[in-house]
Design a protein around this motif. Structure first.
Motif, mmCIF file in Angstrom:
data_model
loop_
_atom_site.group_PDB
_atom_site.id
_atom_site.type_symbol
_atom_site.label_atom_id
_atom_site.label_comp_id
_atom_site.label_asym_id
_atom_site.label_seq_id
_atom_site.Cartn_x
_atom_site.Cartn_y
_atom_site.Cartn_z
ATOM 1 N N UNK A 165 17.163 43.690 -29.504
ATOM 2 C CA UNK A 165 17.465 42.352 -29.848
ATOM 3 C C UNK A 165 18.600 41.107 -29.199
ATOM 4 N N UNK A 166 18.118 40.323 -29.081
ATOM 5 C CA UNK A 166 19.050 39.023 -27.751
ATOM 6 C C UNK A 166 19.142 37.912 -28.255
ATOM 7 N N UNK A 167 19.997 37.882 -29.089
ATOM 8 C CA UNK A 167 20.509 36.523 -29.794
ATOM 9 C C UNK A 167 21.020 35.754 -29.116
ATOM 10 N N UNK A 170 12.946 33.491 -21.668
ATOM 11 C CA UNK A 170 14.345 33.287 -20.834
ATOM 12 C C UNK A 170 13.817 34.970 -20.387
ATOM 13 N N UNK A 171 14.583 35.150 -19.149
ATOM 14 C CA UNK A 171 14.289 36.176 -18.232
ATOM 15 C C UNK A 171 15.535 37.680 -19.159
ATOM 16 N N UNK A 172 15.156 38.677 -19.418
ATOM 17 C CA UNK A 172 15.855 39.462 -20.075
ATOM 18 C C UNK A 172 16.766 40.943 -18.706
ATOM 19 N N UNK A 173 15.644 41.229 -17.758
ATOM 20 C CA UNK A 173 15.754 42.406 -17.218
ATOM 21 C C UNK A 173 15.372 42.359 -15.890
ATOM 22 N N UNK A 174 15.550 42.310 -14.969
ATOM 23 C CA UNK A 174 14.723 42.131 -13.537
ATOM 24 C C UNK A 174 15.069 44.075 -12.626
ATOM 25 N N UNK A 175 13.888 43.717 -12.401
ATOM 26 C CA UNK A 175 13.566 45.147 -11.906
ATOM 27 C C UNK A 175 13.112 45.582 -9.973
ATOM 28 N N UNK A 176 14.223 46.042 -9.101
ATOM 29 C CA UNK A 176 14.981 46.032 -7.934
ATOM 30 C C UNK A 176 14.553 44.256 -7.444
ATOM 31 N N UNK A 177 14.338 44.370 -5.955
ATOM 32 C CA UNK A 177 13.554 42.499 -5.813
ATOM 33 C C UNK A 177 11.995 42.508 -5.356
ATOM 34 N N UNK A 178 12.571 41.551 -6.762
ATOM 35 C CA UNK A 178 11.025 41.069 -6.747
ATOM 36 C C UNK A 178 9.620 42.145 -7.343
ATOM 37 N N UNK A 179 10.769 43.092 -8.203
ATOM 38 C CA UNK A 179 9.687 43.999 -8.728
ATOM 39 C C UNK A 179 8.729 43.935 -9.986
ATOM 40 N N UNK A 180 9.807 43.913 -11.145
ATOM 41 C CA UNK A 180 9.397 43.640 -12.613
ATOM 42 C C UNK A 180 9.961 42.601 -13.179
ATOM 43 N N UNK A 181 10.373 41.821 -13.714
ATOM 44 C CA UNK A 181 10.440 40.939 -14.783
ATOM 45 C C UNK A 181 9.711 40.824 -16.312
ATOM 46 N N UNK A 182 10.996 40.948 -17.189
ATOM 47 C CA UNK A 182 10.529 41.323 -18.285
ATOM 48 C C UNK A 182 10.988 39.814 -19.036
ATOM 49 N N UNK A 183 10.070 39.330 -19.604
ATOM 50 C CA UNK A 183 11.040 38.101 -20.165
ATOM 51 C C UNK A 183 9.945 37.752 -22.005
ATOM 52 N N UNK A 184 11.300 36.610 -22.232
ATOM 53 C CA UNK A 184 11.867 36.682 -23.879
ATOM 54 C C UNK A 184 11.176 35.141 -24.056
ATOM 55 N N UNK A 185 10.248 35.012 -26.001
ATOM 56 C CA UNK A 185 10.683 33.641 -25.833
ATOM 57 C C UNK A 185 11.135 33.871 -27.557
ATOM 58 N N UNK A 186 11.748 34.532 -28.105
ATOM 59 C CA UNK A 186 12.435 35.124 -29.771
ATOM 60 C C UNK A 186 13.313 35.884 -29.037
ATOM 61 N N UNK A 187 14.132 36.668 -29.918
ATOM 62 C CA UNK A 187 15.386 37.700 -29.866
ATOM 63 C C UNK A 187 15.072 39.235 -29.283
ATOM 64 N N UNK A 188 13.320 39.437 -29.289
ATOM 65 C CA UNK A 188 13.213 40.380 -29.356
ATOM 66 C C UNK A 188 13.585 40.533 -26.898
#
Length: 148
Positions: free
Chosen positions: A96-98, A5-23
């Motif tokens: 933590x993202x539930x 799942x996508x948690x955060x996006x930085x700028x226009x196609x600069x960075x993506x933070x991905x999670x597979x559990x609540x972290x």
């Protein structure tokens, strides 16, 4: 893929933070030298981040950054580069993202607090690390290599 799942996006196609559990994230894709910038592993406390720095020093290596407090993920982290070239983030106190339906937080690329809440380090050299994607043809096997 792999139910990340996508948690955060930085700028226009600069960075993506991905999670597979609540972290908040387990991997980060950041524009720069590589595509997979880092993979993240939890520690129990900020003291463990200090122990990491000591262990690396004792074997002739160094942290590349940290300890630091991020805005994206709200965690404290320290980073080192493993022999493969991948960056390892050890962290504590991560968001933590539930809620699987929580939309990603979008950060303006000029707002560097996503990156560093405690200091002014801008991190351009931080992006010189990471793993390159494997060429697709590397995994395409011909009939000859399959023994046909």
């Amino acid at each position: 893929m792999l139910d990340f799942k996508l948690s955060d996006v930085i700028g226009d196609d600069y960075a993506y933070f991905l999670r597979c559990n609540p972290d908040h994230h387990g991997i980060a894709l950041i524009a720069g030298r590589g595509t997979l910038h880092h993979h993240a592993w939890q520690t129990e406390s900020i003291a463990d981040l200090g122990k990491l720095g000591d262990r690396l020093f004792n074997v002739g290596r160094r942290l590349i950054w940290g300890p630091v407090r991020h805005g994206a993920g709200h965690n404290m982290a320290a980073y080192y580069v493993e022999p493969s070239g991948a960056v390892v983030e050890l962290y504590t106190d991560m968001e933590q993202i539930y809620d699987d339906l929580r939309p990603p937080i979008e950060w303006d690329s000029d707002d560097r607090t996503w990156f560093n809440r405690w200091g002014v380090y801008r991190g351009e050299d931080f992006r010189t690390h990471g793993l390159f994607p494997a060429p697709l043809d590397r995994f395409n096997m011909t009939n000859k290599t399959r023994g046909i």
